[in-house]
Design an enzyme around this catalytic site. Structure first.
Site, PDB file in Angstrom:
ATOM      1  N   TYR A  40     -18.619  -9.144 -32.020  1.00 44.32           N
ATOM      2  CA  TYR A  40     -17.987 -10.451 -32.587  1.00 44.32           C
ATOM      3  C   TYR A  40     -17.623 -10.525 -34.201  1.00 44.32           C
ATOM      4  O   TYR A  40     -17.193 -11.470 -34.623  1.00 44.32           O
ATOM      5  CB  TYR A  40     -17.723 -11.092 -31.783  1.00 44.32           C
ATOM      6  CG  TYR A  40     -17.000 -11.103 -30.718  1.00 44.32           C
ATOM      7  CD1 TYR A  40     -16.336 -10.338 -29.944  1.00 44.32           C
ATOM      8  CD2 TYR A  40     -17.007 -13.033 -30.153  1.00 44.32           C
ATOM      9  CE1 TYR A  40     -16.726 -10.403 -28.446  1.00 44.32           C
ATOM     10  CE2 TYR A  40     -17.261 -12.711 -28.095  1.00 44.32           C
ATOM     11  CZ  TYR A  40     -16.352 -11.705 -28.141  1.00 44.32           C
ATOM     12  OH  TYR A  40     -16.053 -11.675 -26.363  1.00 44.32           O
TER      13      TYR A  40
ATOM     14  N   ILE B 278     -13.339 -19.425 -20.199  1.00 47.25           N
ATOM     15  CA  ILE B 278     -14.442 -19.191 -21.390  1.00 47.25           C
ATOM     16  C   ILE B 278     -12.953 -19.301 -22.778  1.00 47.25           C
ATOM     17  O   ILE B 278     -12.900 -18.367 -22.846  1.00 47.25           O
ATOM     18  CB  ILE B 278     -15.159 -18.351 -21.876  1.00 47.25           C
ATOM     19  CG1 ILE B 278     -15.393 -17.450 -21.314  1.00 47.25           C
ATOM     20  CG2 ILE B 278     -16.580 -19.506 -21.511  1.00 47.25           C
ATOM     21  CD1 ILE B 278     -16.383 -15.965 -21.486  1.00 47.25           C
TER      22      ILE B 278
ATOM     23  N   ASN C 203      -7.174 -27.317 -24.515  1.00 49.62           N
ATOM     24  CA  ASN C 203      -8.286 -26.104 -23.048  1.00 49.62           C
ATOM     25  C   ASN C 203      -8.683 -27.483 -22.636  1.00 49.62           C
ATOM     26  O   ASN C 203      -9.160 -26.769 -21.333  1.00 49.62           O
ATOM     27  CB  ASN C 203      -8.437 -25.476 -23.698  1.00 49.62           C
ATOM     28  CG  ASN C 203      -7.384 -23.857 -23.687  1.00 49.62           C
ATOM     29  OD1 ASN C 203      -6.582 -24.144 -23.478  1.00 49.62           O
ATOM     30  ND2 ASN C 203      -8.243 -23.578 -24.619  1.00 49.62           N
TER      31      ASN C 203
END
Length: 266
Positions: free
Chosen positions: A41, A219, A231
């Site tokens: 990432y 996740i 969330n």
């Protein structure tokens, strides 16, 4: 091993350093205690900045990262895992995954590296990601520490029944990435109807459905404060047996992350 918090913050494609650090800080100060990243990432340092900036003790936060597919030979895995810990600003990585069993993955050398990283205290727990069941079984047999987690795409259109059953049987967490299928869950009529009945979003409904399952951790990726909080609120959404059965009964199947070299295509 520290218990894996069941709702975490995903950071895939959160590659603006300032935004990523702020997202992590916001999530932790909202109540999240699980942050997931990966070498590939390119944001481990930003995640570390967010951990440092949050008004939350490091010991309270579960930090997970993943070895890139080019770093899975023994020496590369050992060296780059230590570099990941340094970028994250942690003494020990709470959970280190093998991101994909492709490219430089070696069932012997890679797993031996995980064993040694665990023995040396560089990582507290080890995980795998995107493995087939036969690959999981082979890795589990070679691992010294117990397998802590297996991370795969999982949502109502890809419920991963066999992998979830394997997780229960072998007592590890199935960690669901893309748990709202990049919000494609909003295109499913049954999900929209149940969400409307609860005055909730389809994303919240998908997360609540996942959290109703044994051994499942979710996740979801989020960057904005509103999305992060939305969330998090899914934890308070209670679905009855009929609603859960209706979601279980969705027959549409769709995989968000797919490519020719993926293990399930071999």
């Amino acid at each position: 091993m520290q218990e894996i918090p069941r709702l975490g913050l995903g950071t895939y494609e959160n590659d603006d350093p300032e935004q990523c650090a702020d997202s992590v800080r916001t999530a932790l100060e909202t109540g999240y205690r699980h942050v997931d990243t990966a070498q590939s990432y390119g944001n481990e340092a930003a995640v570390g900045d967010g951990l440092a900036a949050a008004d939350v003790d490091r010991e309270e936060v579960f930090v997970a990262t993943k070895l890139a597919t080019g770093n899975l030979a023994y020496d590369d895995a050992v060296e780059t895992a230590r570099e990941s810990a340094e970028r994250l600003g942690v003494d020990t990585i709470d959970l280190l995954y093998v991101h994909w069993p492709i490219d430089s993955y070696d069932p012997e050398g890679t797993i031996d590296a995980l064993n040694d990283l665990h023995a040396d205290g560089v990582v507290d727990a080890v995980g795998l990601s995107n493995f087939r069941i036969d690959q999981l079984d082979a890795a589990i047999e070679r691992l010294d520490p117990p397998l802590a987690a297996h991370q795969v795409e999982c949502h109502p259109m890809l419920p991963q029944d066999e992998l979830r059953a394997h997780a229960v049987e072998h007592d590890y967490a199935l960690v669901a990435y893309s748990p709202i299928a990049r919000n494609q869950v909003a295109d499913v009529e049954a999900i929209r109807e149940i969400a409307t009945a609860h005055d909730a979003s389809p994303a919240q409904l998908s997360l609540a459905w996942l959290l109703s399952k044994a051994n499942v951790v979710a996740i979801p990726k989020a960057t904005s404060e509103a999305h992060i909080r939305d969330n998090w609120a899914a934890r308070d959404l209670e679905l009855d047996d009929e609603e859960l059965a209706a979601i279980d009964g969705i027959d549409e199947r769709h995989r968000v992350v797919d490519f020719d070299a993926a293990p399930w295509n071999q």
